[in-house]
Design an enzyme around this catalytic site. Structure first.
Site, PDB file in Angstrom:
ATOM      1  N   SER A 119       3.804  -1.101  -4.926  1.00 62.06           N
ATOM      2  CA  SER A 119       4.338   0.177  -4.456  1.00 62.06           C
ATOM      3  C   SER A 119       5.607   0.024  -3.643  1.00 62.06           C
ATOM      4  CB  SER A 119       3.301   0.886  -3.591  1.00 62.06           C
ATOM      5  OG  SER A 119       2.089   0.984  -4.253  1.00 62.06           O
TER       6      SER A 119
ATOM      7  N   LYS B 200       8.386 -11.746  -1.226  1.00 66.97           N
ATOM      8  CA  LYS B 200       8.152 -10.312  -1.435  1.00 66.97           C
ATOM      9  C   LYS B 200       9.360  -9.561  -0.895  1.00 66.97           C
ATOM     10  CE  LYS B 200       4.780  -6.699  -0.283  1.00 66.97           C
ATOM     11  NZ  LYS B 200       3.508  -6.470   0.432  1.00 66.97           N
TER      12      LYS B 200
ATOM     13  N   ASP C 273      -6.856  -2.028   1.730  1.00 69.64           N
ATOM     14  CA  ASP C 273      -6.460  -2.006   0.319  1.00 69.64           C
ATOM     15  C   ASP C 273      -6.951  -3.262  -0.398  1.00 69.64           C
ATOM     16  OD1 ASP C 273      -5.349  -0.779  -1.908  1.00 69.64           O
ATOM     17  OD2 ASP C 273      -3.361  -1.620  -1.576  1.00 69.64           O
TER      18      ASP C 273
END
Length: 198
Positions: free
Chosen positions: A9, A28, A136
């Site tokens: 996302s 990342k 999550d």
């Protein structure tokens, strides 16, 4: 894009190699145009800065600055997990350009990964200075190293709870709100009496 490992996302993850040591790393890179990406970066930095456990992905450094075009740039550098995500091993997808490299997890490997994740969650919930709720946890956020040891990753939605907050949340089933991926969010948050009014 041969170094692209995956995307989510808030950004993309790339494979890289440190020149001096030859160490393989995962980077990342956050897409700061996506709403919540900066908050995710801050949450991940705050969560990972003081925790160490063999079943949590290890952050090597965080980068926050300006890129060559003058835009904000944020990235996180992690140790590389050679066997990818549990999601990829449980549900491999192959494309025309990618040969099928099917790695089946046997029963004992699956049990060991479940134990690894349980150890990490116990540490986060009960042995940190302040409890941490991942918010999550799903197969794509469980990474496996070369020895098939499971590591929880992606703390961008994590919630750090003080003792006062733990008491408050224990007595307010919906106070965390809906956090995380639909299908992996705790049912109590989705179906508490306060949330069933449509």
């Amino acid at each position: 894009m041969q170094n692209l490992l995956g995307f989510g996302s808030f950004g993309s993850v790339y494979k890289g190699i440190l020149e001096e040591s030859g160490t393989t790393i995962a980077i990342k890179v956050l897409n700061l145009l996506n709403r919540g990406a900066s908050r995710s970066f801050s949450a991940e930095c705050e969560t990972l800065k003081n925790i160490r456990h063999r079943n949590l992905v290890k952050i090597l450094t965080a980068i926050s600055g300006i890129d060559y075009q003058g835009n904000d740039f944020k990235a996180l550098v992690y140790e590389f997990m050679g066997n990818g995500s549990l999601e990829h091993l449980l549900h491999p997808s192959t494309s025309v350009n990618e040969p099928e490299t099917m790695k089946n997890l046997n029963f004992f490997q699956r049990v060991n990964v479940a134990i690894d994740v349980a150890h990490a969650l116990e540490y986060l919930h009960h042995h940190c200075e302040t409890s941490i709720i991942h918010c999550d946890l799903k197969p794509s956020n469980i990474l496996l190293d070369e020895d098939m040891v499971g590591h929880i990753s992606d703390f961008g939605l994590a919630k750090i709870l003080s003792a006062d907050m733990l008491y408050y949340y224990a007595n307010q089933s919906n106070s965390l709100g809906l956090r995380g991926t639909i299908g992996y969010a705790p049912p109590g948050l989705l179906f508490s009496p306060e949330k069933t009014q449509l």
